[in-house]
Design a protein around this motif. Structure first.
Motif, PDB file in Angstrom:
ATOM      1  N   SER A 157       0.822  -1.208   0.000  1.00  8.07           N
ATOM      2  CA  SER A 157       0.000   0.000   0.000  1.00  8.07           C
ATOM      3  C   SER A 157       0.861   1.265   0.000  1.00  8.07           C
ATOM      4  CB  SER A 157      -0.933   0.015   1.210  1.00  8.07           C
ATOM      5  OG  SER A 157      -0.189   0.056   2.406  1.00  8.07           O
ATOM      6  N   LEU A 158       2.150   1.104   0.248  1.00  6.47           N
ATOM      7  CA  LEU A 158       3.037   2.266   0.338  1.00  6.47           C
ATOM      8  C   LEU A 158       3.888   2.496  -0.910  1.00  6.47           C
ATOM      9  CD1 LEU A 158       4.347   1.667   3.970  1.00  6.47           C
ATOM     10  CD2 LEU A 158       2.572   3.272   3.251  1.00  6.47           C
ATOM     11  N   PHE A 159       4.234   1.406  -1.628  1.00 10.89           N
ATOM     12  CA  PHE A 159       5.159   1.520  -2.752  1.00 10.89           C
ATOM     13  C   PHE A 159       4.604   0.824  -3.988  1.00 10.89           C
ATOM     14  CE2 PHE A 159       7.789   1.703   1.068  1.00 10.89           C
ATOM     15  CZ  PHE A 159       8.513   2.858   0.829  1.00 10.89           C
ATOM     16  N   PRO A 160       4.983   1.309  -5.162  1.00 13.34           N
ATOM     17  CA  PRO A 160       4.551   0.635  -6.393  1.00 13.34           C
ATOM     18  C   PRO A 160       5.258  -0.719  -6.554  1.00 13.34           C
ATOM     19  CG  PRO A 160       5.742   2.684  -6.892  1.00 13.34           C
ATOM     20  CD  PRO A 160       5.698   2.543  -5.406  1.00 13.34           C
ATOM     21  N   LEU A 161       4.612  -1.615  -7.294  1.00  7.12           N
ATOM     22  CA  LEU A 161       5.159  -2.951  -7.505  1.00  7.12           C
ATOM     23  C   LEU A 161       6.549  -2.918  -8.129  1.00  7.12           C
ATOM     24  CD1 LEU A 161       2.063  -4.968  -8.747  1.00  7.12           C
ATOM     25  CD2 LEU A 161       3.137  -5.007  -6.504  1.00  7.12           C
ATOM     26  N   LYS A 162       6.776  -1.986  -9.031  1.00  8.19           N
ATOM     27  CA  LYS A 162       8.088  -1.939  -9.699  1.00  8.19           C
ATOM     28  C   LYS A 162       9.210  -1.667  -8.698  1.00  8.19           C
ATOM     29  CE  LYS A 162       7.993   2.896 -10.962  1.00  8.19           C
ATOM     30  NZ  LYS A 162       8.864   3.789 -11.625  1.00  8.19           N
ATOM     31  N   ASP A 163       8.943  -0.847  -7.677  1.00  5.25           N
ATOM     32  CA  ASP A 163       9.965  -0.555  -6.673  1.00  5.25           C
ATOM     33  C   ASP A 163      10.200  -1.753  -5.754  1.00  5.25           C
ATOM     34  OD1 ASP A 163      10.296   1.988  -7.690  1.00  5.25           O
ATOM     35  OD2 ASP A 163       8.905   2.902  -6.262  1.00  5.25           O
ATOM     36  N   ILE A 164       9.137  -2.444  -5.406  1.00  2.00           N
ATOM     37  CA  ILE A 164       9.269  -3.628  -4.555  1.00  2.00           C
ATOM     38  C   ILE A 164      10.019  -4.718  -5.311  1.00  2.00           C
ATOM     39  CG2 ILE A 164       8.011  -5.431  -3.323  1.00  2.00           C
ATOM     40  CD1 ILE A 164       5.790  -3.284  -2.885  1.00  2.00           C
ATOM     41  N   ALA A 165       9.679  -4.904  -6.582  1.00  2.00           N
ATOM     42  CA  ALA A 165      10.372  -5.900  -7.408  1.00  2.00           C
ATOM     43  C   ALA A 165      11.852  -5.547  -7.531  1.00  2.00           C
ATOM     44  CB  ALA A 165       9.727  -5.988  -8.785  1.00  2.00           C
ATOM     45  N   SER A 166      12.142  -4.293  -7.728  1.00  2.00           N
ATOM     46  CA  SER A 166      13.529  -3.860  -7.835  1.00  2.00           C
ATOM     47  C   SER A 166      14.280  -4.134  -6.536  1.00  2.00           C
ATOM     48  CB  SER A 166      13.579  -2.374  -8.168  1.00  2.00           C
ATOM     49  OG  SER A 166      14.902  -1.907  -8.197  1.00  2.00           O
ATOM     50  N   PHE A 167      13.658  -3.853  -5.400  1.00  2.00           N
ATOM     51  CA  PHE A 167      14.284  -4.106  -4.114  1.00  2.00           C
ATOM     52  C   PHE A 167      14.583  -5.590  -3.930  1.00  2.00           C
ATOM     53  CE2 PHE A 167      14.127  -5.075   0.434  1.00  2.00           C
ATOM     54  CZ  PHE A 167      15.115  -4.223   0.896  1.00  2.00           C
ATOM     55  N   LEU A 168      13.670  -6.443  -4.396  1.00  2.00           N
ATOM     56  CA  LEU A 168      13.854  -7.892  -4.290  1.00  2.00           C
ATOM     57  C   LEU A 168      14.765  -8.448  -5.378  1.00  2.00           C
ATOM     58  CD1 LEU A 168      10.187  -8.902  -3.437  1.00  2.00           C
ATOM     59  CD2 LEU A 168      12.151  -8.932  -1.892  1.00  2.00           C
ATOM     60  N   ASN A 169      15.146  -7.597  -6.319  1.00  2.00           N
ATOM     61  CA  ASN A 169      16.008  -7.983  -7.437  1.00  2.00           C
ATOM     62  C   ASN A 169      15.336  -9.031  -8.339  1.00  2.00           C
ATOM     63  OD1 ASN A 169      18.367  -7.612  -8.900  1.00  2.00           O
ATOM     64  ND2 ASN A 169      19.401  -9.332  -7.904  1.00  2.00           N
ATOM     65  N   ILE A 170      14.048  -8.802  -8.606  1.00  2.00           N
ATOM     66  CA  ILE A 170      13.284  -9.661  -9.505  1.00  2.00           C
ATOM     67  C   ILE A 170      12.465  -8.781 -10.440  1.00  2.00           C
ATOM     68  CG2 ILE A 170      13.142 -11.607  -7.891  1.00  2.00           C
ATOM     69  CD1 ILE A 170      10.340 -10.685  -7.116  1.00  2.00           C
ATOM     70  N   THR A 171      11.865  -9.405 -11.449  1.00 10.05           N
ATOM     71  CA  THR A 171      11.011  -8.642 -12.363  1.00 10.05           C
ATOM     72  C   THR A 171       9.624  -8.459 -11.752  1.00 10.05           C
ATOM     73  OG1 THR A 171      10.181 -10.605 -13.492  1.00 10.05           O
ATOM     74  CG2 THR A 171      12.224  -9.612 -14.359  1.00 10.05           C
ATOM     75  N   GLN A 172       8.868  -7.522 -12.318  1.00 10.39           N
ATOM     76  CA  GLN A 172       7.504  -7.311 -11.847  1.00 10.39           C
ATOM     77  C   GLN A 172       6.645  -8.547 -12.112  1.00 10.39           C
ATOM     78  OE1 GLN A 172       5.573  -3.553 -12.821  1.00 10.39           O
ATOM     79  NE2 GLN A 172       7.590  -2.650 -13.210  1.00 10.39           N
ATOM     80  N   THR A 173       6.911  -9.213 -13.214  1.00  5.59           N
ATOM     81  CA  THR A 173       6.176 -10.433 -13.544  1.00  5.59           C
ATOM     82  C   THR A 173       6.419 -11.506 -12.501  1.00  5.59           C
ATOM     83  OG1 THR A 173       6.435  -9.891 -15.883  1.00  5.59           O
ATOM     84  CG2 THR A 173       5.770 -12.141 -15.353  1.00  5.59           C
ATOM     85  N   HIS A 174       7.672 -11.681 -12.119  1.00  7.59           N
ATOM     86  CA  HIS A 174       8.006 -12.672 -11.098  1.00  7.59           C
ATOM     87  C   HIS A 174       7.356 -12.306  -9.768  1.00  7.59           C
ATOM     88  CE1 HIS A 174      11.368 -15.510  -9.471  1.00  7.59           C
ATOM     89  NE2 HIS A 174      10.199 -15.776  -8.948  1.00  7.59           N
ATOM     90  N   LEU A 175       7.357 -11.031  -9.427  1.00 10.40           N
ATOM     91  CA  LEU A 175       6.711 -10.582  -8.194  1.00 10.40           C
ATOM     92  C   LEU A 175       5.220 -10.900  -8.226  1.00 10.40           C
ATOM     93  CD1 LEU A 175       6.736  -9.163  -5.466  1.00 10.40           C
ATOM     94  CD2 LEU A 175       6.528  -6.981  -6.683  1.00 10.40           C
ATOM     95  N   SER A 176       4.589 -10.683  -9.356  1.00 14.29           N
ATOM     96  CA  SER A 176       3.163 -11.005  -9.479  1.00 14.29           C
ATOM     97  C   SER A 176       2.919 -12.488  -9.272  1.00 14.29           C
ATOM     98  CB  SER A 176       2.635 -10.576 -10.847  1.00 14.29           C
ATOM     99  OG  SER A 176       2.694  -9.176 -10.975  1.00 14.29           O
ATOM    100  N   ARG A 177       3.790 -13.323  -9.803  1.00 15.75           N
ATOM    101  CA  ARG A 177       3.665 -14.775  -9.599  1.00 15.75           C
ATOM    102  C   ARG A 177       3.823 -15.141  -8.127  1.00 15.75           C
ATOM    103  NH1 ARG A 177       7.698 -15.661 -13.995  1.00 15.75           N
ATOM    104  NH2 ARG A 177       6.497 -15.347 -15.894  1.00 15.75           N
ATOM    105  N   LEU A 178       4.785 -14.522  -7.468  1.00 17.14           N
ATOM    106  CA  LEU A 178       5.000 -14.795  -6.048  1.00 17.14           C
ATOM    107  C   LEU A 178       3.785 -14.383  -5.218  1.00 17.14           C
ATOM    108  CD1 LEU A 178       8.693 -13.606  -5.560  1.00 17.14           C
ATOM    109  CD2 LEU A 178       7.863 -15.957  -5.675  1.00 17.14           C
ATOM    110  N   ARG A 179       3.214 -13.250  -5.534  1.00 21.23           N
ATOM    111  CA  ARG A 179       2.033 -12.772  -4.799  1.00 21.23           C
ATOM    112  C   ARG A 179       0.841 -13.673  -5.047  1.00 21.23           C
ATOM    113  NH1 ARG A 179       0.644  -6.816  -5.857  1.00 21.23           N
ATOM    114  NH2 ARG A 179      -0.564  -7.134  -3.964  1.00 21.23           N
ATOM    115  N   LYS A 180       0.732 -14.186  -6.239  1.00 23.64           N
ATOM    116  CA  LYS A 180      -0.391 -15.059  -6.614  1.00 23.64           C
ATOM    117  C   LYS A 180      -0.310 -16.394  -5.873  1.00 23.64           C
ATOM    118  CE  LYS A 180      -2.307 -17.226 -10.743  1.00 23.64           C
ATOM    119  NZ  LYS A 180      -2.110 -17.373 -12.185  1.00 23.64           N
ATOM    120  N   ASN A 181       0.895 -16.896  -5.626  1.00 25.21           N
ATOM    121  CA  ASN A 181       1.090 -18.187  -4.964  1.00 25.21           C
ATOM    122  C   ASN A 181       0.811 -18.151  -3.477  1.00 25.21           C
ATOM    123  OD1 ASN A 181       1.770 -19.444  -7.345  1.00 25.21           O
ATOM    124  ND2 ASN A 181       3.967 -19.083  -7.077  1.00 25.21           N
ATOM    125  N   ILE A 182       0.749 -16.999  -2.892  1.00 24.22           N
ATOM    126  CA  ILE A 182       0.537 -16.904  -1.433  1.00 24.22           C
ATOM    127  C   ILE A 182      -0.920 -17.005  -1.095  1.00 24.22           C
ATOM    128  CG2 ILE A 182       0.766 -15.370   0.552  1.00 24.22           C
ATOM    129  CD1 ILE A 182       3.427 -16.394  -0.148  1.00 24.22           C
TER     130      ILE A 182
END
Length: 82
Positions: free
Chosen positions: A57-82
């Motif tokens: 709720s605080l940061f855009p997905l692209k910034d969170i993905a960048s922090f995790l050193n992954i793509t936005q697509t990969h982040l979306s997959r990770l969020r979907k699996n939870i």
């Protein structure tokens, strides 16, 4: 003024505080390095969410993905699996 300032900088208390801050900074960077190179993306994501559950709720997905050193697509997959 210069003499007082130099005395303040050479104070043992200031020296201790400076060393403490430096040590904490180095340890934080080391932990980040180890996380990026030894943990999977899923582990990094889980750690981040457990420490900061309101992150999305605080940061855009692209910034969170960048922090995790992954793509936005990969982040979306990770969020979907939870």
């Amino acid at each position: 003024m210069t003499k007082n300032f130099n005395t303040y900088i050479e104070s043992p208390a200031v020296d201790y505080l400076r060393n403490l801050c430096l040590r904490e900074g180095v340890l934080r960077h080391y932990d980040r390095y180890v996380d990026l190179h030894c943990k999977t993306a899923q582990q990094r994501y889980n750690d981040l969410i457990s420490k900061h559950p309101d992150l999305f709720s605080l940061f855009p997905l692209k910034d969170i993905a960048s922090f995790l050193n992954i793509t936005q697509t990969h982040l979306s997959r990770l969020r979907k699996n939870i």
